[in-house]
Motif scaffolding. Structure first.
Motif, PDB file in Angstrom:
ATOM      1  N   VAL A  18      42.973  52.678  43.685  1.00  0.00           N
ATOM      2  CA  VAL A  18      41.936  52.725  42.652  1.00  0.00           C
ATOM      3  C   VAL A  18      42.132  51.608  41.627  1.00  0.00           C
ATOM      4  O   VAL A  18      41.242  50.775  41.422  1.00  0.00           O
ATOM      5  N   ALA A  19      43.288  51.571  40.987  1.00  0.00           N
ATOM      6  CA  ALA A  19      43.532  50.598  39.923  1.00  0.00           C
ATOM      7  C   ALA A  19      43.473  49.162  40.442  1.00  0.00           C
ATOM      8  O   ALA A  19      43.006  48.269  39.737  1.00  0.00           O
ATOM      9  N   LYS A  20      43.911  48.939  41.670  1.00  0.00           N
ATOM     10  CA  LYS A  20      43.936  47.583  42.227  1.00  0.00           C
ATOM     11  C   LYS A  20      42.754  47.312  43.150  1.00  0.00           C
ATOM     12  O   LYS A  20      42.760  46.334  43.889  1.00  0.00           O
ATOM     13  N   PHE A  21      41.745  48.162  43.108  1.00  0.00           N
ATOM     14  CA  PHE A  21      40.597  47.975  43.994  1.00  0.00           C
ATOM     15  C   PHE A  21      39.814  46.741  43.575  1.00  0.00           C
ATOM     16  O   PHE A  21      39.450  46.578  42.424  1.00  0.00           O
ATOM     17  N   ASP A  22      39.596  45.862  44.538  1.00  0.00           N
ATOM     18  CA  ASP A  22      38.807  44.667  44.307  1.00  0.00           C
ATOM     19  C   ASP A  22      38.128  44.275  45.616  1.00  0.00           C
ATOM     20  O   ASP A  22      38.226  44.983  46.622  1.00  0.00           O
TER      21      ASP A  22
END
Length: 112
Positions: A18-22
């Motif tokens: 989630v936090a590193k989703f790109d």
């Protein structure tokens, strides 16, 4: 103690999914899905034939998924992925070459 492990696992999964989703994470997931689709194709073909079969689509999915994964590895600078996918794609392309060569020989024999 079990709750702490559960929270740590939850935090870990949140961080990587989630936090590193790109864009590149989405690209990598799509690449992996394309690569995994080859096994579904092979399984369905084998079930229909009642024996182990490797259809032509298996190799095309292998190349597609392999190339997408290679691009992902190049962008993310992951040497393990890069080396693995380079080697694998050479094998996939060679298998297609052998399949098409064999089909051409059969066609020539039938035409004679």
């Amino acid at each position: 103690m079990l709750i702490q492990y559960g929270q740590a696992l939850g935090n870990y999964l949140y961080d990587i999914f989630v936090a590193k989703f790109d864009f590149w994470l989405a690209f990598g997931l799509i690449a992996q899905l394309a690569f995994a689709a080859r096994f579904l194709v092979q399984w369905i073909a084998s079930e229909r034939a009642g024996k182990s079969v490797v259809p032509l689509a298996f190799w095309f999915f292998s190349i597609c998924g392999g190339l997408l994964t290679l691009i992902y590895g190049l962008v993310k600078r992951e040497p393990v992925i890069i080396i693995g996918q380079l080697a694998s794609n050479i094998i996939y392309v060679r298998n297609l070459m052998l399949i098409f060569k064999s089909r051409a020989q059969v066609s020539e024999t039938l035409d004679s």
